[in-house]
Scaffold this motif. Structure first.
Motif, PDB file in Angstrom:
ATOM      1  N   GLU A  21      39.518  61.732  83.071  1.00 37.05           N
ATOM      2  CA  GLU A  21      40.943  61.919  82.782  1.00 37.05           C
ATOM      3  C   GLU A  21      41.172  63.147  81.901  1.00 37.05           C
ATOM      4  O   GLU A  21      42.127  63.911  82.114  1.00 37.05           O
ATOM      5  N   LEU A  22      40.301  63.361  80.921  1.00 37.78           N
ATOM      6  CA  LEU A  22      40.444  64.543  80.074  1.00 37.78           C
ATOM      7  C   LEU A  22      40.344  65.820  80.897  1.00 37.78           C
ATOM      8  O   LEU A  22      41.196  66.715  80.789  1.00 37.78           O
ATOM      9  N   PHE A  23      39.315  65.915  81.725  1.00 43.16           N
ATOM     10  CA  PHE A  23      39.127  67.143  82.495  1.00 43.16           C
ATOM     11  C   PHE A  23      40.230  67.329  83.537  1.00 43.16           C
ATOM     12  O   PHE A  23      40.625  68.452  83.834  1.00 43.16           O
ATOM     13  N   LYS A  24      40.734  66.233  84.056  1.00 44.29           N
ATOM     14  CA  LYS A  24      41.880  66.325  84.970  1.00 44.29           C
ATOM     15  C   LYS A  24      43.057  66.983  84.263  1.00 44.29           C
ATOM     16  O   LYS A  24      43.733  67.869  84.823  1.00 44.29           O
ATOM     17  N   ARG A  25      43.309  66.589  83.025  1.00 46.34           N
ATOM     18  CA  ARG A  25      44.417  67.147  82.261  1.00 46.34           C
ATOM     19  C   ARG A  25      44.156  68.598  81.866  1.00 46.34           C
ATOM     20  O   ARG A  25      45.064  69.439  81.914  1.00 46.34           O
ATOM     21  N   VAL A  26      42.931  68.894  81.493  1.00 41.33           N
ATOM     22  CA  VAL A  26      42.588  70.284  81.159  1.00 41.33           C
ATOM     23  C   VAL A  26      42.787  71.184  82.368  1.00 41.33           C
ATOM     24  O   VAL A  26      43.390  72.265  82.271  1.00 41.33           O
ATOM     25  N   HIS A  27      42.314  70.747  83.520  1.00 42.38           N
ATOM     26  CA  HIS A  27      42.440  71.564  84.727  1.00 42.38           C
ATOM     27  C   HIS A  27      43.887  71.658  85.217  1.00 42.38           C
ATOM     28  O   HIS A  27      44.248  72.611  85.914  1.00 42.38           O
ATOM     29  N   ALA A  28      44.712  70.687  84.834  1.00 38.97           N
ATOM     30  CA  ALA A  28      46.141  70.738  85.195  1.00 38.97           C
ATOM     31  C   ALA A  28      46.925  71.651  84.259  1.00 38.97           C
ATOM     32  O   ALA A  28      48.134  71.825  84.446  1.00 38.97           O
ATOM     33  N   GLY A  29      46.269  72.204  83.229  1.00 37.74           N
ATOM     34  CA  GLY A  29      46.931  73.155  82.344  1.00 37.74           C
ATOM     35  C   GLY A  29      47.536  72.544  81.100  1.00 37.74           C
ATOM     36  O   GLY A  29      48.312  73.212  80.399  1.00 37.74           O
ATOM     37  N   GLU A  30      47.189  71.299  80.771  1.00 34.96           N
ATOM     38  CA  GLU A  30      47.826  70.638  79.634  1.00 34.96           C
ATOM     39  C   GLU A  30      47.526  71.324  78.304  1.00 34.96           C
ATOM     40  O   GLU A  30      48.337  71.265  77.379  1.00 34.96           O
ATOM     41  N   ILE A  31      46.364  71.995  78.193  1.00 30.67           N
ATOM     42  CA  ILE A  31      46.077  72.725  76.951  1.00 30.67           C
ATOM     43  C   ILE A  31      46.196  74.245  77.171  1.00 30.67           C
ATOM     44  O   ILE A  31      45.786  75.033  76.329  1.00 30.67           O
ATOM     45  N   GLY A  32      46.769  74.625  78.308  1.00 29.76           N
ATOM     46  CA  GLY A  32      46.926  76.041  78.621  1.00 29.76           C
ATOM     47  C   GLY A  32      45.652  76.627  79.207  1.00 29.76           C
ATOM     48  O   GLY A  32      44.789  75.914  79.705  1.00 29.76           O
ATOM     49  N   GLU A  33      45.531  77.936  79.128  1.00 30.91           N
ATOM     50  CA  GLU A  33      44.335  78.615  79.627  1.00 30.91           C
ATOM     51  C   GLU A  33      43.186  78.385  78.658  1.00 30.91           C
ATOM     52  O   GLU A  33      43.315  78.580  77.449  1.00 30.91           O
ATOM     53  N   VAL A  34      42.053  77.962  79.175  1.00 32.48           N
ATOM     54  CA  VAL A  34      40.883  77.722  78.334  1.00 32.48           C
ATOM     55  C   VAL A  34      40.311  79.056  77.862  1.00 32.48           C
ATOM     56  O   VAL A  34      40.027  79.946  78.664  1.00 32.48           O
ATOM     57  N   ARG A  35      40.149  79.158  76.542  1.00 30.97           N
ATOM     58  CA  ARG A  35      39.581  80.374  75.972  1.00 30.97           C
ATOM     59  C   ARG A  35      38.147  80.171  75.504  1.00 30.97           C
ATOM     60  O   ARG A  35      37.360  81.122  75.483  1.00 30.97           O
ATOM     61  N   ALA A  36      37.808  78.933  75.104  1.00 33.43           N
ATOM     62  CA  ALA A  36      36.448  78.670  74.633  1.00 33.43           C
ATOM     63  C   ALA A  36      36.164  77.179  74.689  1.00 33.43           C
ATOM     64  O   ALA A  36      37.080  76.349  74.612  1.00 33.43           O
ATOM     65  N   ALA A  37      34.895  76.849  74.834  1.00 35.19           N
ATOM     66  CA  ALA A  37      34.443  75.463  74.794  1.00 35.19           C
ATOM     67  C   ALA A  37      33.121  75.425  74.034  1.00 35.19           C
ATOM     68  O   ALA A  37      32.248  76.278  74.243  1.00 35.19           O
ATOM     69  N   TYR A  38      32.988  74.451  73.145  1.00 34.50           N
ATOM     70  CA  TYR A  38      31.782  74.316  72.324  1.00 34.50           C
ATOM     71  C   TYR A  38      31.251  72.900  72.455  1.00 34.50           C
ATOM     72  O   TYR A  38      31.930  71.927  72.130  1.00 34.50           O
ATOM     73  N   GLY A  39      30.037  72.773  72.972  1.00 33.67           N
ATOM     74  CA  GLY A  39      29.420  71.470  73.150  1.00 33.67           C
ATOM     75  C   GLY A  39      28.138  71.349  72.354  1.00 33.67           C
ATOM     76  O   GLY A  39      27.392  72.322  72.193  1.00 33.67           O
ATOM     77  N   THR A  40      27.866  70.141  71.860  1.00 36.05           N
ATOM     78  CA  THR A  40      26.659  69.913  71.069  1.00 36.05           C
ATOM     79  C   THR A  40      25.807  68.816  71.683  1.00 36.05           C
ATOM     80  O   THR A  40      26.313  67.875  72.303  1.00 36.05           O
TER      81      THR A  40
END
Length: 443
Positions: free
Chosen positions: A196-215
């Motif tokens: 569900e999170l990635f669905k929303r990210v790909h639908a533009g809910e947080i705008g254009e992705v500029r960076a992602a940081y995973g640990t």
């Protein structure tokens, strides 16, 4: 092993790869076409028994077998293979102790196969094969399963070197031609909150992705034992296979074997479009007798429009542990971590949090896998699983060599870490030193 520090132009451009997918791998289309287009049978929902075989009977393999049997009520485990007979017996005991599935463990003595070639006999004995051996063996096992026309669940990662990854791309193309279901052990893709999170990210809910940081910060998975504990007369190959996590050709190292889940998150953020290049820093803080993998690495992936993906991986005891993801967009941020799965605006105010149904992603991936086989609407995770695997190898390569590595380079690299095992347990294997960034030219 070959040099991967040459920054010259490659024959396969990144844009060509994006346009043509796995067809960008030389010879793939020809190989796929040569295998024909006969599809395995469609199995009616709940009415046709599916015979399952397991290759690799360690902890993850046993888990996969359990998940498969929980995921489909009309399948049986009928064959098991491992290089070591004790692994099969331990796995069988554990599986039979589960009352919900124990009655469907139907592995007769003559269906327990051991040795380096045991995968062949398991594949010949089943409808569905679960591939869970150390990942250095995965490209060969995957190819054999595809050529045999069997439906496949394959654990991550799918290779440990560029040569093996190219082999996987080819096998994926073949699996599509032969209409084979392929489900990858990138289990988070089957988790409801993250979907569900990635669905929303790909639908533009947080705008254009500029960076992602995973640990993926954790302790050692299988620490290398002292050389003094090696039994007298044990051959080099057996010693390495028994301690497989500590050798890059067998495990890929911590980034490629375990933190590949986080790498896959980064790939997912960017819609599985490969990056332009990667740089990385890493090394070994805690000595490891005989092993050749780093115990920490941090990778910086460069994407189009100057977007960035970062992965931090560490396997050192006594340190802070974390497995999380932070996605920065032009309108907000996405989060996976100890406080749940949620989205915030740029001022840090939470705008959405997942509160829907939860699931056991390990079982869900098998439920959807078997359902696709029975319906004939086959799932094939092949393209993305191969790209995520190669993305991890790319990051490790950048860290071990100390060089910038482009996607074009890693796609066309001839680097091969896996040795020739044609002499069985007598096959010579290298005890490679720990890589030295800026000095080591082989990876």
């Amino acid at each position: 092993m070959s040099d991967l520090t040459n920054q010259g132009a490659s024959e396969t451009s990144r844009r060509d790869f994006l346009k043509h997918g796995t067809a960008a791998v030389a010879g793939t289309a020809t190989l796929a076409a040569s295998l024909g287009t006969l599809a395995p049978a469609v199995y009616a929902q709940g009415s046709d028994l599916l015979k399952v075989g397991l290759v690799g009977c360690g902890g993850r393999g046993s888990g996969a077998a359990s998940n498969a049997l929980h995921g489909d009520a009309n399948c049986e485990l009928v064959a098991m293979g491992d290089v070591f007979p004790d692994a099969i017996e331990n796995s069988l005991r554990n599986l039979k102790n589960d009352s919900a599935i124990g009655g469907r463990i139907k592995v007769k003595d003559d269906m327990k196969f051991t040795g380096l070639d045991s995968y062949k006999r398991v594949i010949d004995s089943c409808d569905v094969v679960l591939l869970a051996s150390p990942p250095g063996f995965r490209p060969v096992h995957l190819r054999a399963a595809v050529e045999a026309g069997k439906h496949i669940f394959t654990e991550k990662p799918m290779a440990t070197d560029p040569d093996g990854a190219r082999h996987v791309f080819e096998s994926v193309a073949m699996s599509k031609t032969k209409k084979i279901a392929v489900v990858a052990g990138f289990c988070w893709r089957y988790d409801y909150p993250r979907r569900e999170l990635f669905k929303r990210v790909h639908a533009g809910e947080i705008g254009e992705v500029r960076a992602a940081y995973g640990t993926y910060l954790t302790g050692p998975v299988k620490p290398m034992p002292p050389a003094s504990t090696r039994p007298q007369g044990m051959k080099d190959l057996e010693w390495q296979v028994r301690n497989w996590y500590n050798f890059a050709w067998l495990s890929g190292d911590g980034l490629v074997e375990q933190a590949i889940h986080t790498v896959d998150w980064i790939a997912w953020v960017f819609n599985d479009v490969p990056p332009i290049s990667a740089t990385a820093v890493g090394g070994r803080q805690i000595p490891s007798e005989g092993g050749d993998i780093f115990d920490h690495i941090e990778v910086n992936y460069l994407y189009e429009n100057d977007a960035r993906g970062f992965v931090a991986q560490r396997q050192i005891p006594g340190c802070f542990n974390e497995n999380s993801l932070y996605i920065l967009g032009t309108k907000g941020t996405g989060h996976i971590g100890s406080r749940g799965v949620y989205i915030s605006d740029l001022k840090g105010q939470r705008t959405w949090k997942y509160e829907g149904p939860t699931n056991n992603m390990y079982v869900t991936e098998h439920e959807e896998f078997f359902a696709s086989i029975r319906s004939g609407k086959l799932i094939n995770d092949g393209d993305r699983m191969a790209k995520s695997t190669l993305l991890g190898i790319m990051g490790r390569t950048a860290g071990y060599s100390g060089q910038q590595v482009t996607w074009d380079q890693i796609m066309t690299s001839k680097t091969k870490l896996v040795p020739d095992l044609s002499k069985g347990w007598d096959s010579p294997v290298e005890f490679a030193p720990i890589a030295r960034p800026g000095v080591t030219k082989q990876v």
